[in-house]
Write a protein that holds these residues in place. Structure first.
Motif, PDB file in Angstrom:
ATOM      1  N   ALA A  31     -15.836 -40.418  37.701  1.00  0.00           N
ATOM      2  CA  ALA A  31     -16.646 -39.587  36.801  1.00  0.00           C
ATOM      3  C   ALA A  31     -18.108 -39.585  37.252  1.00  0.00           C
ATOM      4  O   ALA A  31     -18.773 -38.553  37.214  1.00  0.00           O
ATOM      5  N   TYR A  34     -18.163 -37.345  40.511  1.00  0.00           N
ATOM      6  CA  TYR A  34     -17.955 -35.926  40.238  1.00  0.00           C
ATOM      7  C   TYR A  34     -18.946 -35.360  39.221  1.00  0.00           C
ATOM      8  O   TYR A  34     -19.083 -34.153  39.102  1.00  0.00           O
ATOM      9  N   GLY A  35     -19.580 -36.227  38.469  1.00  0.00           N
ATOM     10  CA  GLY A  35     -20.525 -35.768  37.462  1.00  0.00           C
ATOM     11  C   GLY A  35     -19.855 -35.121  36.264  1.00  0.00           C
ATOM     12  O   GLY A  35     -20.478 -34.324  35.556  1.00  0.00           O
ATOM     13  N   THR A  36     -18.627 -35.459  36.035  1.00  0.00           N
ATOM     14  CA  THR A  36     -17.871 -34.925  34.901  1.00  0.00           C
ATOM     15  C   THR A  36     -16.780 -35.910  34.505  1.00  0.00           C
ATOM     16  O   THR A  36     -16.394 -36.762  35.306  1.00  0.00           O
ATOM     17  N   ASP A  37     -16.323 -35.799  33.279  1.00  0.00           N
ATOM     18  CA  ASP A  37     -15.275 -36.695  32.799  1.00  0.00           C
ATOM     19  C   ASP A  37     -13.968 -36.410  33.537  1.00  0.00           C
ATOM     20  O   ASP A  37     -13.658 -35.263  33.854  1.00  0.00           O
ATOM     21  N   ASN A  39     -10.039 -36.713  33.038  1.00  0.00           N
ATOM     22  CA  ASN A  39      -9.085 -36.971  31.956  1.00  0.00           C
ATOM     23  C   ASN A  39      -7.854 -37.721  32.454  1.00  0.00           C
ATOM     24  O   ASN A  39      -7.534 -37.705  33.643  1.00  0.00           O
TER      25      ASN A  39
END
Length: 97
Positions: A31, A34-37, A39
């Protein structure tokens, strides 16, 4: 390693770079990168694919926590990938430093 997705390759590298990584720790590292959560529906099926391909072993730290480690084959695949990458960008990057 040519049959892995970029995400699976990043998973393999992340596992190789941690001491007894577990799912949540791997998820957090990716995360950040990538700079994002990330899932669970993306993470765990891809971890299972790496296990199925013999690149990663899955063990248990306790009843709720799986730990992952790169197999000998996985390490060879990482080394081969790095050699391949260095053919194309190794000298270029060193010259820029």
């Amino acid at each position: 390693m040519h049959d892995l997705t970029a995400f699976q390759r990043d998973l393999l590298y992340t596992i190789a770079g941690q001491d007894e990584p577990h799912g949540l720790g791997i998820k957090e590292e990716l995360a950040k990168y990538y700079g994002t959560d990330i899932n669970h529906g993306r993470l765990y099926p891809n971890l299972d694919t790496l296990v199925d391909k013999g690149l990663v072993e899955k063990g248990q730290a306790d009843q709720r926590t799986n730990i992952y480690s790169v197999t000998r084959r996985g390490r060879r695949e990482i080394e081969a990938r790095r050699e391949w990458e260095n053919q194309y960008v190794g000298d270029t990057l060193e010259a820029e430093d």
